[in-house]
Design an enzyme around this catalytic site. Structure first.
Site, PDB file in Angstrom:
ATOM      1  N   ARG A  64       1.540 -17.936  -7.046  1.00 12.97           N
ATOM      2  CA  ARG A  64       1.362 -17.031  -6.156  1.00 12.97           C
ATOM      3  C   ARG A  64       0.605 -16.757  -5.054  1.00 12.97           C
ATOM      4  NH1 ARG A  64      -3.249 -16.917  -5.814  1.00 12.97           N
ATOM      5  NH2 ARG A  64      -5.244 -15.866  -6.655  1.00 12.97           N
ATOM      6  N   HIS A  94     -11.244 -10.788  -4.132  1.00 15.12           N
ATOM      7  CA  HIS A  94     -12.619 -10.318  -5.014  1.00 15.12           C
ATOM      8  C   HIS A  94     -12.603  -8.782  -5.119  1.00 15.12           C
ATOM      9  CE1 HIS A  94     -13.977 -14.194  -5.480  1.00 15.12           C
ATOM     10  NE2 HIS A  94     -13.595 -14.632  -4.402  1.00 15.12           N
ATOM     11  N   ASP A 132     -10.685  -7.410  -7.315  1.00 15.88           N
ATOM     12  CA  ASP A 132      -9.838  -6.542  -8.892  1.00 15.88           C
ATOM     13  C   ASP A 132     -10.600  -6.748 -10.352  1.00 15.88           C
ATOM     14  OD1 ASP A 132     -10.323  -9.905  -8.933  1.00 15.88           O
ATOM     15  OD2 ASP A 132      -7.950  -9.843  -9.655  1.00 15.88           O
ATOM     16  N   GLY A 181      -4.369 -26.465  -9.397  1.00 13.49           N
ATOM     17  CA  GLY A 181      -6.314 -26.584  -8.829  1.00 13.49           C
ATOM     18  C   GLY A 181      -6.132 -26.770  -6.859  1.00 13.49           C
ATOM     19  N   GLY A 197      -6.112 -22.590  -5.719  1.00 11.65           N
ATOM     20  CA  GLY A 197      -5.796 -21.807  -5.464  1.00 11.65           C
ATOM     21  C   GLY A 197      -4.379 -20.658  -5.172  1.00 11.65           C
ATOM     22  N   SER A 242      -3.420 -20.484  -8.246  1.00 15.60           N
ATOM     23  CA  SER A 242      -2.639 -19.676  -9.997  1.00 15.60           C
ATOM     24  C   SER A 242      -1.678 -20.598 -10.493  1.00 15.60           C
ATOM     25  CB  SER A 242      -2.486 -17.862  -9.568  1.00 15.60           C
ATOM     26  OG  SER A 242      -2.745 -17.706  -8.563  1.00 15.60           O
ATOM     27  N   SER A 243      -1.409 -21.920 -10.456  1.00 13.01           N
ATOM     28  CA  SER A 243      -0.881 -22.810 -10.980  1.00 13.01           C
ATOM     29  C   SER A 243      -1.364 -22.654 -12.740  1.00 13.01           C
ATOM     30  CB  SER A 243      -1.267 -24.355 -11.165  1.00 13.01           C
ATOM     31  OG  SER A 243      -2.677 -24.556 -11.076  1.00 13.01           O
ATOM     32  N   ASP A 299      -3.822 -12.393 -10.396  1.00 16.35           N
ATOM     33  CA  ASP A 299      -2.800 -13.614 -10.233  1.00 16.35           C
ATOM     34  C   ASP A 299      -1.921 -13.405 -11.130  1.00 16.35           C
ATOM     35  OD1 ASP A 299      -4.169 -14.419  -8.899  1.00 16.35           O
ATOM     36  OD2 ASP A 299      -5.303 -16.169  -9.935  1.00 16.35           O
ATOM     37  N   TYR A 349     -17.831 -18.417  -8.238  1.00 16.88           N
ATOM     38  CA  TYR A 349     -17.078 -17.654  -8.735  1.00 16.88           C
ATOM     39  C   TYR A 349     -17.531 -16.386  -9.654  1.00 16.88           C
ATOM     40  CZ  TYR A 349     -13.068 -14.748 -10.240  1.00 16.88           C
ATOM     41  OH  TYR A 349     -12.073 -13.188 -10.137  1.00 16.88           O
TER      42      TYR A 349
HETATM   43  C1  GLA Z   1      -8.976 -16.043  -8.533  1.00 14.22           C
HETATM   44  C2  GLA Z   1      -9.139 -14.875  -9.566  1.00 14.22           C
HETATM   45  C3  GLA Z   1      -8.085 -13.236  -9.220  1.00 14.22           C
HETATM   46  C4  GLA Z   1      -8.924 -13.029  -8.611  1.00 14.22           C
HETATM   47  C5  GLA Z   1      -9.274 -14.022  -6.632  1.00 14.22           C
HETATM   48  C6  GLA Z   1      -9.746 -13.823  -5.971  1.00 14.22           C
HETATM   49  O1  GLA Z   1      -7.977 -15.978  -8.258  1.00 14.22           O
HETATM   50  O2  GLA Z   1      -7.995 -15.446 -10.149  1.00 14.22           O
HETATM   51  O3  GLA Z   1      -8.560 -12.620 -10.548  1.00 14.22           O
HETATM   52  O4  GLA Z   1     -10.173 -12.763  -8.672  1.00 14.22           O
HETATM   53  O5  GLA Z   1     -10.013 -14.887  -6.911  1.00 14.22           O
HETATM   54  O6  GLA Z   1      -8.891 -12.429  -5.232  1.00 14.22           O
END
Ligand code: GLA
Length: 323
Positions: free
Chosen positions: A11, A18, A20, A106, A108, A110-111, A157, A205
Site C-alpha cells: 500500500r 500518524h 490511525d 523495508g 515503507g 507495507s511489505s 496498512d 515511531y
Molecule cells: C506505519 C504504521 C501505520 C501508520 C503509519 C503512519 O505505516 O504501520 O499504522 O501509523 O506508519 O501513518
C-alpha cells in the site's frame, strides 16, 4: 495434492499519516506490487515457509507462541499470523509454502502487512472457512505485527490491504474501522518514489505513539480535539504533535471532498501541506525525503507530494496530471 495460491498487495498512503493510532482518518491505496504465497497443507503440525526474496527457510510448530525464537526474522510475521488465527479458532494442521514478492522490502510500502495478510488468506483458504471477515483479518494482522516487530502500529496498512481495490483509494475511519472506496479520476497518476530503506523497529515511531498518549491524557481524544484544544498544550513538542494530528484529520476530510469534486489541484495542495506538517510539527521526515518532495514539486504536472507511511525513510508519493 491441494495447492493454494493467494496474494496480498502493498500500500501507499495518499494522505493521513500518524493519525490511525489515535482513531483518526486515513486515505491509503493498494499497489499493484504484491506478495504471493503458494503451497499445500500437511498433517504433521509443522509450518515450513521459504522466501525467494529474503534469506532462508523457517520451520515452526502450528501451536507457536513465542515468536522471538523464530529465524529468519521475516518468518515471525507468518508465525504471528498463524498464532492469531489459531487464537480466533482457525487452526491449521500444518503447511508448506513458498513466498515471492515484487514489493520492495523495508521501503515503507507495507511489505510486512502484506506478508501478514497473505498468510491469513492462505490459512483461511486451507481451512476453507469464511468465518474470518476482512476487518477481523486486519485486526489479527495488526496484533501479529505488534508481536513480531514490537512496533505499536495502527490499523491503516493491514485494513487497507485487506479491503483495498485496485485503482481506488480506501478511506478508513480508524475509530470505527469503517471503510469506503474513493475513485481517483483517470486524469491523474500516482507516482511513488523510493528514498531510503528503513525499519520502524527502533525508530522514533513508538515515541510518537507515546507523545499522542500523553496529549490525550491532557486534552482528551485527539480525534475529537480542535486546533484550539491543541493550542492549550503548554509543552511545545506535545502542542506540535497535537497540531499535526488535528490538522491532518481535517486534511483527509478535505481531500475526500476535493477528490469527489474532481478538484485535484486542491488535493495536491493538501498533500503538500500534509508533508510540511509531518516534517515540522511531527518530525517524521528526513532531509532526503524533504529533498525528494521538493524535487517532485518542480516536475511538470505534479500537483502535490509528500512522505508516505511511518517516515524516517521509505518512500514519497506524488500525484501528477497525466500527460
Ligand atoms: C506505519 C504504521 C501505520 C501508520 C503509519 C503512519 O505505516 O504501520 O499504522 O501509523 O506508519 O501513518
Amino acid at each position: 495434492m491441494t495447492v493454494v495460491r493467494v496474494t496480498a498487495p502493498g500500500r501507499v498512503n495518499l494522505i493521513g499519516d500518524h493519525t490511525d493510532y489515535t482513531g483518526g482518518l486515513v486515505l491509503p491505496m493498494v499497489l499493484e506490487k504484491r506478495t504471493m504465497m503458494e503451497g499445500s497443507p500437511t498433517n504433521d503440525g509443522i509450518v515450513r515457509v521459504s522466501s525467494a526474496d529474503e534469506a532462508g527457510t523457517a520451520t515452526f510448530p502450528v501451536d507457536v507462541e513465542d515468536l522471538e525464537t523464530i529465524e529468519p526474522r521475516w518468518a515471525r510475521y507468518v508465525a504471528g499470523m498463524v498464532r492469531e488465527l489459531r487464537h480466533l479458532g482457525v487452526p491449521t494442521s500444518g503447511f508448506a509454502a513458498a513466498i515471492t514478492t515484487d514489493l520492495p522490502i523495508g521501503a515503507g510500502l507495507s511489505s510486512s502487512a502484506a506478508l501478514e495478510i497473505v498468510t491469513g488468506r492462505f490459512v483461511r483458504a486451507l481451512v476453507g472457512t469464511d468465518s474470518i471477515d476482512d476487518v477481523t483479518m486486519a485486526l489479527a494482522a495488526q496484533r501479529a505485527e505488534h508481536r513480531a516487530s514490537g512496533v505499536p502500529c495502527g490499523i491503516m496498512d493491514q485494513l487497507c490491504i485487506a479491503v483495498g481495490r485496485h485503482g481506488t483509494a480506501t478511506f478508513i475511519d480508524c475509530a470505527d474501522l469503517s471503510t469506503s472506496h474513493v475513485a481517483l479520476p483517470d486524469t491523474i497518476e500516482v507516482d511513488v518514489r523510493f528514498v531510503a530503506h528503513r525499519t520502524l523497529a527502533g525508530s522514533e515511531y513508538a515515541d510518537r505513539v507515546t507523545d499522542c498518549g500523553e496529549v490525550e491524557r491532557l486534552i482528551g481524544p485527539l480525534r475529537l480535539a480542535t486546533m484550539a484544544d491543541a493550542n492549550t498544550l503548554e509543552d511545545d513538542r506535545l502542542r506540535r504533535r497535537a497540531r499535526h494530528v488535528v490538522s491532518e484529520n481535517q486534511r483527509v476530510r478535505d481531500s475526500v471532498a476535493a477528490i469527489e469534486a474532481r478538484d485535484m489541484v486542491e488535493f495536491g495542495r493538501l498533500m503538500t501541506a500534509s508533508h510540511r506538517s509531518l516534517a515540522t510539527d511531527y518530525e517524521t521526515s528526513t532531509p532526503a525525503m524533504d529533498d525528494a518532495v521538493d524535487r517532485l514539486l518542480t516536475e511538470p504536472g505534479v500537483l502535490g507530494a509528500r512522505m508516505t507511511g511511518g517516515g524516517f525513510g521509505g518512500c514519497v508519493v506524488a500525484i501528477r496530471r497525466r500527460a
